[in-house]
Design a protein around this motif. Structure first.
Motif, PDB file in Angstrom:
ATOM      1  N   GLU A   7      48.627  54.863  45.305  1.00  5.04           N
ATOM      2  CA  GLU A   7      48.407  53.408  45.314  1.00  5.04           C
ATOM      3  C   GLU A   7      46.931  53.095  45.541  1.00  5.04           C
ATOM      4  N   HIS A   8      46.322  53.801  46.490  1.00  5.92           N
ATOM      5  CA  HIS A   8      44.918  53.563  46.821  1.00  5.92           C
ATOM      6  C   HIS A   8      44.017  53.917  45.647  1.00  5.92           C
ATOM      7  N   ILE A   9      44.260  55.051  45.026  1.00 11.16           N
ATOM      8  CA  ILE A   9      43.476  55.472  43.864  1.00 11.16           C
ATOM      9  C   ILE A   9      43.640  54.476  42.725  1.00 11.16           C
ATOM     10  N   SER A  10      44.866  53.992  42.541  1.00 17.54           N
ATOM     11  CA  SER A  10      45.176  53.095  41.417  1.00 17.54           C
ATOM     12  C   SER A  10      44.454  51.756  41.491  1.00 17.54           C
ATOM     13  N   LYS A  11      43.910  51.426  42.656  1.00 15.59           N
ATOM     14  CA  LYS A  11      43.122  50.196  42.771  1.00 15.59           C
ATOM     15  C   LYS A  11      41.780  50.333  42.065  1.00 15.59           C
ATOM     16  N   GLN A  12      41.348  51.584  41.834  1.00 20.28           N
ATOM     17  CA  GLN A  12      40.054  51.831  41.197  1.00 20.28           C
ATOM     18  C   GLN A  12      40.155  52.435  39.801  1.00 20.28           C
ATOM     19  N   VAL A  13      41.122  53.309  39.607  1.00 19.04           N
ATOM     20  CA  VAL A  13      41.297  53.951  38.300  1.00 19.04           C
ATOM     21  C   VAL A  13      42.775  53.986  37.942  1.00 19.04           C
ATOM     22  N   VAL A  15      46.107  55.580  36.955  1.00 21.57           N
ATOM     23  CA  VAL A  15      46.741  56.881  37.123  1.00 21.57           C
ATOM     24  C   VAL A  15      48.058  56.869  36.356  1.00 21.57           C
ATOM     25  N   ALA A  16      48.177  57.789  35.409  1.00 22.23           N
ATOM     26  CA  ALA A  16      49.413  57.910  34.626  1.00 22.23           C
ATOM     27  C   ALA A  16      50.491  58.553  35.493  1.00 22.23           C
ATOM     28  N   PRO A  17      51.755  58.196  35.261  1.00 18.06           N
ATOM     29  CA  PRO A  17      52.841  58.768  36.074  1.00 18.06           C
ATOM     30  C   PRO A  17      52.825  60.294  36.107  1.00 18.06           C
ATOM     31  N   GLU A  18      52.497  60.929  35.002  1.00 19.58           N
ATOM     32  CA  GLU A  18      52.477  62.398  34.958  1.00 19.58           C
ATOM     33  C   GLU A  18      51.298  63.001  35.739  1.00 19.58           C
ATOM     34  N   GLU A  19      50.310  62.181  36.099  1.00 13.39           N
ATOM     35  CA  GLU A  19      49.163  62.670  36.867  1.00 13.39           C
ATOM     36  C   GLU A  19      49.391  62.604  38.377  1.00 13.39           C
ATOM     37  N   GLU A  20      50.356  61.796  38.799  1.00 15.22           N
ATOM     38  CA  GLU A  20      50.558  61.568  40.229  1.00 15.22           C
ATOM     39  C   GLU A  20      50.873  62.849  40.992  1.00 15.22           C
ATOM     40  N   ALA A  21      51.857  63.608  40.528  1.00 17.45           N
ATOM     41  CA  ALA A  21      52.237  64.849  41.218  1.00 17.45           C
ATOM     42  C   ALA A  21      51.096  65.861  41.177  1.00 17.45           C
ATOM     43  N   MET A  22      50.372  65.884  40.068  1.00 17.81           N
ATOM     44  CA  MET A  22      49.251  66.816  39.948  1.00 17.81           C
ATOM     45  C   MET A  22      48.172  66.488  40.974  1.00 17.81           C
ATOM     46  N   ILE A  23      47.853  65.217  41.142  1.00 19.72           N
ATOM     47  CA  ILE A  23      46.855  64.805  42.143  1.00 19.72           C
ATOM     48  C   ILE A  23      47.297  65.246  43.527  1.00 19.72           C
ATOM     49  N   LEU A  24      48.520  64.925  43.885  1.00 19.21           N
ATOM     50  CA  LEU A  24      49.029  65.249  45.221  1.00 19.21           C
ATOM     51  C   LEU A  24      49.094  66.752  45.470  1.00 19.21           C
ATOM     52  N   SER A  25      49.222  67.549  44.409  1.00 17.47           N
ATOM     53  CA  SER A  25      49.316  69.004  44.580  1.00 17.47           C
ATOM     54  C   SER A  25      48.018  69.613  45.123  1.00 17.47           C
ATOM     55  N   LEU A 121      38.578  60.538  38.395  1.00 16.68           N
ATOM     56  CA  LEU A 121      38.622  60.370  39.841  1.00 16.68           C
ATOM     57  C   LEU A 121      37.231  60.401  40.465  1.00 16.68           C
ATOM     58  N   GLU A 122      36.230  60.852  39.697  1.00 18.95           N
ATOM     59  CA  GLU A 122      34.837  60.762  40.166  1.00 18.95           C
ATOM     60  C   GLU A 122      34.526  59.300  40.514  1.00 18.95           C
ATOM     61  N   ARG A 123      34.994  58.381  39.679  1.00 17.47           N
ATOM     62  CA  ARG A 123      34.777  56.943  39.922  1.00 17.47           C
ATOM     63  C   ARG A 123      35.423  56.514  41.241  1.00 17.47           C
ATOM     64  N   TYR A 124      36.638  56.987  41.470  1.00 22.30           N
ATOM     65  CA  TYR A 124      37.337  56.635  42.710  1.00 22.30           C
ATOM     66  C   TYR A 124      36.563  57.149  43.928  1.00 22.30           C
ATOM     67  N   PHE A 125      36.196  58.421  43.924  1.00 26.39           N
ATOM     68  CA  PHE A 125      35.498  58.977  45.081  1.00 26.39           C
ATOM     69  C   PHE A 125      34.107  58.372  45.239  1.00 26.39           C
TER      70      PHE A 125
END
Length: 190
Positions: A7-13, A15-25, A121-125
């Motif tokens: 949710e926090h990342i999605s405020k800036q970039v 995130v596709a549903p298929e990317e969510e689990a990959m990010i959290l991994s 995610l460079e933009r987010y960070f």
């Protein structure tokens, strides 16, 4: 329901549903007990913390052995010694749980791998780092420009969630006051 980090990342970039689990991994989920040290001063700072639930703080010991809190982090905030983390050096700070907390933790190698796989995610960070740097600048300005009473008033008005959840002696430490002086200020206000 989406994970708070997504949710926090999605405020800036986006995130596709298929990317969510990959990010959290790339993150490790950690539970910290109240007053548990997560990073100790003098040791390498190899962790960047995202607060899912709870509150953590970063502090150092003054020459007189007094704890000086530098920063707090509540839900959806990030915390680390960014300089030591980025350069993979020893830190002069301790990071400690103020409350029982649930955290997501990423190390430098995993952060780099994450950014290689999802460059957006460079933009987010960048946003996270810019906000943190800007907040530090404002804090320094307030410490130089405001009287102690106005400094406390500003803190109470802008961060009421901390006043409700963080022990007064830690707020005093953050503001550079003694607990006794903070107690006097609070009595004057009521």
């Amino acid at each position: 329901m989406r994970h708070p980090l997504i949710e926090h990342i999605s405020k800036q970039v986006q995130v596709a549903p298929e990317e969510e689990a990959m990010i959290l991994s790339f993150f490790q989920s950690v539970r910290a007990r109240k007053k548990q040290n997560l990073v100790e001063a003098g040791n390498p700072c190899s962790a960047l913390f995202f607060v899912v639930e709870g509150c953590i703080r970063m502090f150092h010991l003054s020459e007189k052995g007094i704890e000086q809190t530098i920063q707090f982090a509540l839900e959806n905030w990030w915390l680390t010694d960014f300089s030591a983390f980025t350069l993979q050096q020893n830190t002069g700070f301790t990071i400690q749980a103020v409350e029982n907390s649930e955290l997501l933790v990423i190390d430098v190698k995993n952060q780099e791998r994450l950014l290689e796989q999802l460059p957006k995610l460079e933009r987010y960070f960048r946003f996270v780092y810019q906000r943190g740097y800007g907040a530090a600048q404002v804090r320094m300005k307030f410490h130089h420009d405001l009287s102690r009473e106005k400094l406390y008033q500003n803190f109470v008005e802008n961060y009421p969630q901390f006043v409700q959840r963080v022990p007064q002696y830690l707020i005093a430490s953050y503001l550079g006051f003694t607990p006794e002086y903070l107690s006097e200020l609070r009595k004057k206000r009521s």
